[in-house]
Scaffold this active site. Structure first.
Site, PDB file in Angstrom:
ATOM      1  N   TYR A  18       0.712  -1.117   0.660  1.00 40.57           N
ATOM      2  CA  TYR A  18       0.183   0.054   0.292  1.00 40.57           C
ATOM      3  C   TYR A  18       0.744   1.265  -0.239  1.00 40.57           C
ATOM      4  O   TYR A  18       0.616   2.325  -0.551  1.00 40.57           O
ATOM      5  CB  TYR A  18      -0.904   0.529   1.136  1.00 40.57           C
ATOM      6  CG  TYR A  18      -1.414   0.801   1.229  1.00 40.57           C
ATOM      7  CD1 TYR A  18      -2.734   0.903   0.492  1.00 40.57           C
ATOM      8  CD2 TYR A  18      -1.831   2.531   2.088  1.00 40.57           C
ATOM      9  CE1 TYR A  18      -4.047   2.437   0.858  1.00 40.57           C
ATOM     10  CE2 TYR A  18      -2.403   3.467   1.998  1.00 40.57           C
ATOM     11  CZ  TYR A  18      -3.593   3.121   1.347  1.00 40.57           C
ATOM     12  OH  TYR A  18      -5.009   4.820   1.658  1.00 40.57           O
ATOM     13  N   HIS A  22       1.372   3.891  -2.822  1.00 37.33           N
ATOM     14  CA  HIS A  22       1.705   5.807  -2.458  1.00 37.33           C
ATOM     15  C   HIS A  22       2.876   6.786  -2.736  1.00 37.33           C
ATOM     16  O   HIS A  22       2.554   7.317  -3.234  1.00 37.33           O
ATOM     17  CB  HIS A  22       0.391   5.853  -1.145  1.00 37.33           C
ATOM     18  CG  HIS A  22      -0.862   5.247  -1.563  1.00 37.33           C
ATOM     19  ND1 HIS A  22      -1.284   4.310  -1.237  1.00 37.33           N
ATOM     20  CD2 HIS A  22      -1.721   6.174  -1.691  1.00 37.33           C
ATOM     21  CE1 HIS A  22      -2.789   3.819  -1.319  1.00 37.33           C
ATOM     22  NE2 HIS A  22      -3.428   5.619  -1.750  1.00 37.33           N
ATOM     23  N   TYR A  41      -3.412  16.210   2.016  1.00 35.09           N
ATOM     24  CA  TYR A  41      -3.451  15.093   2.365  1.00 35.09           C
ATOM     25  C   TYR A  41      -2.350  14.039   3.037  1.00 35.09           C
ATOM     26  O   TYR A  41      -1.832  13.847   2.034  1.00 35.09           O
ATOM     27  CB  TYR A  41      -4.182  14.268   0.985  1.00 35.09           C
ATOM     28  CG  TYR A  41      -5.167  13.234   0.547  1.00 35.09           C
ATOM     29  CD1 TYR A  41      -5.555  12.588   1.493  1.00 35.09           C
ATOM     30  CD2 TYR A  41      -5.951  13.119  -0.546  1.00 35.09           C
ATOM     31  CE1 TYR A  41      -6.477  11.550   1.433  1.00 35.09           C
ATOM     32  CE2 TYR A  41      -6.319  11.898  -1.391  1.00 35.09           C
ATOM     33  CZ  TYR A  41      -6.916  11.065   0.312  1.00 35.09           C
ATOM     34  OH  TYR A  41      -7.338  10.091   0.113  1.00 35.09           O
ATOM     35  N   TRP A  76      -7.519   4.007 -10.435  1.00 34.30           N
ATOM     36  CA  TRP A  76      -6.908   3.854  -9.410  1.00 34.30           C
ATOM     37  C   TRP A  76      -7.548   2.327  -8.678  1.00 34.30           C
ATOM     38  O   TRP A  76      -6.414   1.787  -7.366  1.00 34.30           O
ATOM     39  CB  TRP A  76      -6.754   4.731  -8.614  1.00 34.30           C
ATOM     40  CG  TRP A  76      -5.815   4.964  -7.828  1.00 34.30           C
ATOM     41  CD1 TRP A  76      -6.020   5.363  -5.947  1.00 34.30           C
ATOM     42  CD2 TRP A  76      -4.199   4.486  -7.070  1.00 34.30           C
ATOM     43  NE1 TRP A  76      -5.409   4.953  -5.310  1.00 34.30           N
ATOM     44  CE2 TRP A  76      -4.459   4.877  -5.750  1.00 34.30           C
ATOM     45  CE3 TRP A  76      -3.154   4.963  -8.211  1.00 34.30           C
ATOM     46  CZ2 TRP A  76      -2.581   4.656  -5.093  1.00 34.30           C
ATOM     47  CZ3 TRP A  76      -2.246   4.683  -7.176  1.00 34.30           C
ATOM     48  CH2 TRP A  76      -1.662   4.808  -6.425  1.00 34.30           C
ATOM     49  N   TRP A  77      -8.835   2.808  -8.263  1.00 33.72           N
ATOM     50  CA  TRP A  77      -9.268   2.294  -7.396  1.00 33.72           C
ATOM     51  C   TRP A  77      -9.140   0.913  -7.495  1.00 33.72           C
ATOM     52  O   TRP A  77      -9.139  -0.033  -6.893  1.00 33.72           O
ATOM     53  CB  TRP A  77     -10.420   3.068  -6.909  1.00 33.72           C
ATOM     54  CG  TRP A  77     -11.333   4.015  -6.515  1.00 33.72           C
ATOM     55  CD1 TRP A  77      -9.346   4.640  -5.779  1.00 33.72           C
ATOM     56  CD2 TRP A  77     -12.180   4.399  -6.220  1.00 33.72           C
ATOM     57  NE1 TRP A  77     -10.884   5.703  -5.304  1.00 33.72           N
ATOM     58  CE2 TRP A  77     -11.780   5.233  -5.878  1.00 33.72           C
ATOM     59  CE3 TRP A  77     -13.071   4.573  -7.249  1.00 33.72           C
ATOM     60  CZ2 TRP A  77     -13.126   6.524  -5.932  1.00 33.72           C
ATOM     61  CZ3 TRP A  77     -14.112   5.574  -6.629  1.00 33.72           C
ATOM     62  CH2 TRP A  77     -14.080   6.365  -5.777  1.00 33.72           C
TER      63      TRP A  77
END
Length: 104
Positions: A18, A22, A41, A76-77
């Site tokens: 993960y 990112h 963010y 992306w999802w």
């Protein structure tokens, strides 16, 4: 400027992947988030529960509601669906968080 926070769930054993994904966020996705008024963010991991806590700021005239219709967001999802809890359409499961305290 509005601050938004929400919780997601990381699948156990996928923290490194993960983070790697990112760390290599697609430039087109980052640009789209900024165009939508998103800034500052951050996503944090609770290693005991596998909960991801996201906090972001958005401008008063943000267009975040349009993001789920963008192709790069959907891609992306789909890309992230194997490492986290998602809905049937690969939208990340998100639980809004309620601010209980703030000190500036």
């Amino acid at each position: 400027m509005e601050t938004i926070a929400f919780r997601m769930v990381l699948n156990p054993g996928h923290a490194a992947e993960y983070k790697r994904r990112h760390d290599e966020i697609w430039p087109a996705l980052a640009a789209l988030l900024k165009q939508a008024g998103v800034s500052d963010y951050s996503i944090w991991l609770d290693e005991e529960t596998h909960h991801l806590f996201a906090i972001l700021k958005c401008s008063a005239d943000h267009t975040m509601d349009r993001l789920p219709r963008e192709a790069v967001v959907r891609l992306w999802w789909d890309y992230m669906a194997d490492v986290m809890a998602v809905e049937a359409d690969n939208t990340p499961v998100q639980v809004p968080l309620v601010r209980m305290f703030h000190l500036e």
